[in-house]
Design an enzyme around this catalytic site. Structure first.
Site, PDB file in Angstrom:
ATOM      1  N   GLU A 151       0.829  -1.209   0.000  1.00 33.04           N
ATOM      2  CA  GLU A 151       0.000   0.000   0.000  1.00 33.04           C
ATOM      3  C   GLU A 151       0.864   1.259   0.000  1.00 33.04           C
ATOM      4  O   GLU A 151       1.697   1.446   0.892  1.00 33.04           O
ATOM      5  CB  GLU A 151      -0.902   0.036   1.233  1.00 33.04           C
ATOM      6  CG  GLU A 151      -1.978  -1.025   1.266  1.00 33.04           C
ATOM      7  CD  GLU A 151      -2.902  -0.841   2.463  1.00 33.04           C
ATOM      8  OE1 GLU A 151      -4.113  -0.970   2.280  1.00 33.04           O
ATOM      9  OE2 GLU A 151      -2.403  -0.572   3.571  1.00 33.04           O
ATOM     10  N   CYS A 152       0.651   2.129  -0.959  1.00 28.15           N
ATOM     11  CA  CYS A 152       1.267   3.451  -1.033  1.00 28.15           C
ATOM     12  C   CYS A 152       2.790   3.352  -0.880  1.00 28.15           C
ATOM     13  O   CYS A 152       3.480   2.941  -1.798  1.00 28.15           O
ATOM     14  CB  CYS A 152       0.645   4.393  -0.012  1.00 28.15           C
ATOM     15  SG  CYS A 152       0.915   6.143  -0.395  1.00 28.15           S
ATOM     16  N   GLY A 153       3.355   3.705   0.274  1.00 26.98           N
ATOM     17  CA  GLY A 153       4.792   3.577   0.454  1.00 26.98           C
ATOM     18  C   GLY A 153       5.264   2.157   0.247  1.00 26.98           C
ATOM     19  O   GLY A 153       6.379   1.920  -0.238  1.00 26.98           O
TER      20      GLY A 153
END
Length: 432
Positions: free
Chosen positions: A322-324
């Site tokens: 997720e994301c990072g």
């Protein structure tokens, strides 16, 4: 036999706008009451990760998110009812300004009968402070603005002027001074995470001390929270071990998401990529969001983890990035200073940090596993050499639409999912 409602004083801490000092005031009140022997439970309106880290440190208890769209009413009711059974005071930090957004802090306060504490930055005003408080109180019929607090006051006399300007019917609750020693430092995604502030407890104690100097002990009448329970979670992950990256580079984890995995029977094991740790023996893995761009060298040098993750994905085992976590899953990542480093190479592509926002807003994704809700907030631009499995959409019609990428049983996206929005779909992401 129907259970009775639980009674507990509660305050929605909101403001005319962002940047007024909601987190500082909420943290000051929480720490002040805790030091006086009271049990305080704090919630955060909206999908924020960083403010809750500070508020958890201030209150001594996990801070959960409350958002009418992301959680849904049933989830919120269950969390408030549970908190009312164990707390002497419930605080909910609002998001943006009191009336801002499609599902605003005011909407949440009215839906659940929560009185409002309005925080106003009083740095450059005197009697006009009272006019702002009155405007907030009268803007919407049926909203209970119980009290007001000032932030960034210049002196005891300044606080007195502000307090005297507050109209009858609105309670003056306190003030915080302008003082760098108690400020909460920030960066591009918001506050610096609590774990990275070596003096966080000193700052929180300074906030509580300052609050005590101008505070009123008045609290609103207790709110009645009717009985409500969380949805039953089937133990579909019993016997499964889920490895979760958790350190300064991967720190964006909703407590509610971890609860879902535990209630589903999973054994959770945490590891630190920044410390050079490898992937623990596991059935599924999770790379949550955070700040990989601030730790390029350490992440790039962890060759063993990169090999483990590649073998994990190639073996068809589940991985959520997720994301990072997705930025780390790419071939390379560049920071704002122009440094570029090799990442895990699980997803073909590269990303670079930029000065302007790359994505912001609530997100809804309809996956093969089901519909999941969450949000996006990042400053990265990613070029991914894959067609998205689906595109997430913004419920408010905003421009942010994040791609959800799927490689075997790896799912990757800029979107942060809120697992209780669809427990069965979330659990399915961790199954073969």
């Amino acid at each position: 036999m129907t259970k009775p409602a639980r009674l507990c004083p509660a305050l929605m801490v909101s403001a005319p706008a962002s940047g007024q000092g909601k987190t500082s005031v909420t943290a000051a009140i929480a720490r002040w009451h805790v030091r006086n022997g009271r049990r305080v439970r704090v919630f955060k309106t909206g999908p924020d990760f960083l403010d809750p880290m500070v508020l958890e440190r201030a209150s001594g208890a996990p801070v959960y998110q409350l958002d009418l769209w992301m959680n849904g009413e049933d989830d919120i009711r269950a969390r408030l009812y549970e908190a009312a059974g164990e707390a002497d005071l419930i605080l909910i930090e609002g998001v943006m300004g009191l009336f801002d957004g499609g599902c605003s802090s005011a909407d949440l306060a009215q839906r659940f009968g929560l009185p409002v504490l309005a925080v106003i930055d009083g740095a450059a005003m005197a009697q006009t402070f009272g006019a702002l408080a009155l405007g907030l109180a009268r803007y919407r019929e049926g909203l209970d603005v119980f009290g007001v607090a000032a932030n960034r006051v210049g002196s005891a006399y300044h606080a007195q002027l502000l307090a005297q300007s507050v109209p009858t019917g609105i309670t003056w609750l306190g003030a915080l001074p302008r003082d760098a020693a108690m400020s909460l430092p920030g960066r591009h995604l918001g506050l610096v995470s609590a774990g990275e502030m070596h003096d966080i407890d000193a700052r929180l104690d300074a906030l509580a001390d300052a609050w005590a100097a101008h505070a009123s002990s008045a609290l609103p009448a207790p709110v009645a929270f009717p009985p409500a329970a969380h949805a039953t979670v089937r133990p579909r992950l019993r016997g499964h071990r889920v490895a979760i990256a958790r350190d300064a580079a991967f720190c964006f984890l909703y407590p509610a998401n971890l609860d879902v995995l535990r209630e589903a029977g999973a054994e959770l094991v945490f590891f630190s990529p920044l410390s050079g740790e490898t992937l623990p023996a596991c059935d599924a893995a999770w790379l949550p969001g955070g700040y990989p761009e601030l730790h390029l060298s350490s992440l790039s040098n962890n060759d063993a983890l990169r090999r483990d993750l590649r073998a994990h994905v190639e073996a068809g085992r589940p991985l959520l990035a997720e994301c990072g976590g997705m930025l780390y899953a790419l071939d390379s990542l560049g920071n704002a200073d122009g440094d570029v480093a090799t990442m895990a190479g699980l997803l073909p592509g590269q990303a670079v940090m930029q000065e302007r926002l790359g994505g912001l807003g609530m997100q809804m994704a309809v996956l093969p596993e089901g519909e999941l809700r969450g949000h996006t907030f990042h400053y990265a631009h990613a070029d991914i050499a894959m067609r998205p499995l689906v595109m997430a959409t913004n419920p408010d019609g905003g421009p942010s639409r994040e791609g959800i990428y799927r490689r075997q049983r790896m799912t990757a996206s800029f979107m942060h999912a809120y697992f209780p929005s669809n427990v069965e779909a979330a659990i399915s992401l961790f199954l073969p």
